[in-house]
Design an enzyme around this catalytic site. Structure first.
Site, PDB file in Angstrom:
ATOM      1  N   GLU A   1     -12.652  -0.872   1.722  1.00 26.39           N
ATOM      2  CA  GLU A   1     -11.619  -0.738   0.689  1.00 26.39           C
ATOM      3  C   GLU A   1     -11.777  -1.833  -0.359  1.00 26.39           C
ATOM      4  OE1 GLU A   1      -7.696   1.328   2.596  1.00 26.39           O
ATOM      5  OE2 GLU A   1      -7.660  -0.802   2.208  1.00 26.39           O
TER       6      GLU A   1
ATOM      7  N   HIS B   1     -13.001   9.635  -8.356  1.00 26.86           N
ATOM      8  CA  HIS B   1     -12.049   9.771  -9.465  1.00 26.86           C
ATOM      9  C   HIS B   1     -10.991  10.842  -9.199  1.00 26.86           C
ATOM     10  CE1 HIS B   1     -14.842   7.137 -11.477  1.00 26.86           C
ATOM     11  NE2 HIS B   1     -13.878   6.880 -12.333  1.00 26.86           N
TER      12      HIS B   1
ATOM     13  N   CYS C   1       0.802  -1.227   0.000  1.00 27.92           N
ATOM     14  CA  CYS C   1       0.000   0.000   0.000  1.00 27.92           C
ATOM     15  C   CYS C   1       0.835   1.277   0.000  1.00 27.92           C
ATOM     16  CB  CYS C   1      -0.974  -0.002   1.170  1.00 27.92           C
ATOM     17  SG  CYS C   1      -2.249  -1.256   1.002  1.00 27.92           S
TER      18      CYS C   1
END
Length: 143
Positions: free
Chosen positions: A129, A71, A23
């Site tokens: 997530e 986005h 990550c």
């Protein structure tokens, strides 16, 4: 005790500065946000009689949050060099700087507080997530 839930999703990229694992690299998620608000009693008068809140209002307010992050490349303040930020901006990327490490846990708390400020009695906010992994925030005190 009464409660209602709604959910929205958004797609974005992020990374975890200082993290030793996958990550730490730029990657994306389809974040799913599930909000539960409640009340001890239902409203007794007016248009909202027999309700906690109007689902439409709650959905609108949660969507306001998710649309803001949708986005975008979300990054923690001071986690990127200024040159990097400038280059990404010059390329036309949509950047959202946040004052916290962009983890599911921190997003859950952030969304919780935003909705509290809108006047909701927030019970919990879950931020997924992945379809199987989420963080849940239930307020500053353990309930």
């Amino acid at each position: 005790m009464y409660s209602i839930r709604t959910e929205q999703s958004f797609d974005s990229a992020h990374f975890l500065a200082g993290y030793e694992g996958k990550c730490r690299n730029l990657h994306g998620h389809r974040w799913r946000v599930v909000v539960e608000v409640g009340a001890l009693t239902l409203r007794e008068e007016g248009q909202l009689r027999g309700m906690i809140s109007d689902f439409g209002d709650l959905k609108r307010d949660v969507r306001e949050l998710t649309d803001y992050y949708d986005h975008a490349f979300i990054y923690e303040k001071n986690s990127l060099r200024m040159k990097t930020v400038q280059a990404l901006e010059e390329e036309g990327f949509r950047l959202v700087e946040v004052p916290f490490r962009p983890t599911a846990e921190n997003f859950a708390a952030h969304f919780y507080r935003f909705l509290e400020q809108k006047g909701y009695e927030v019970r919990s906010v879950a931020v997924y997530e992945t379809p199987d992994n989420c963080a849940v925030y239930t307020g500053d005190e353990m309930r």
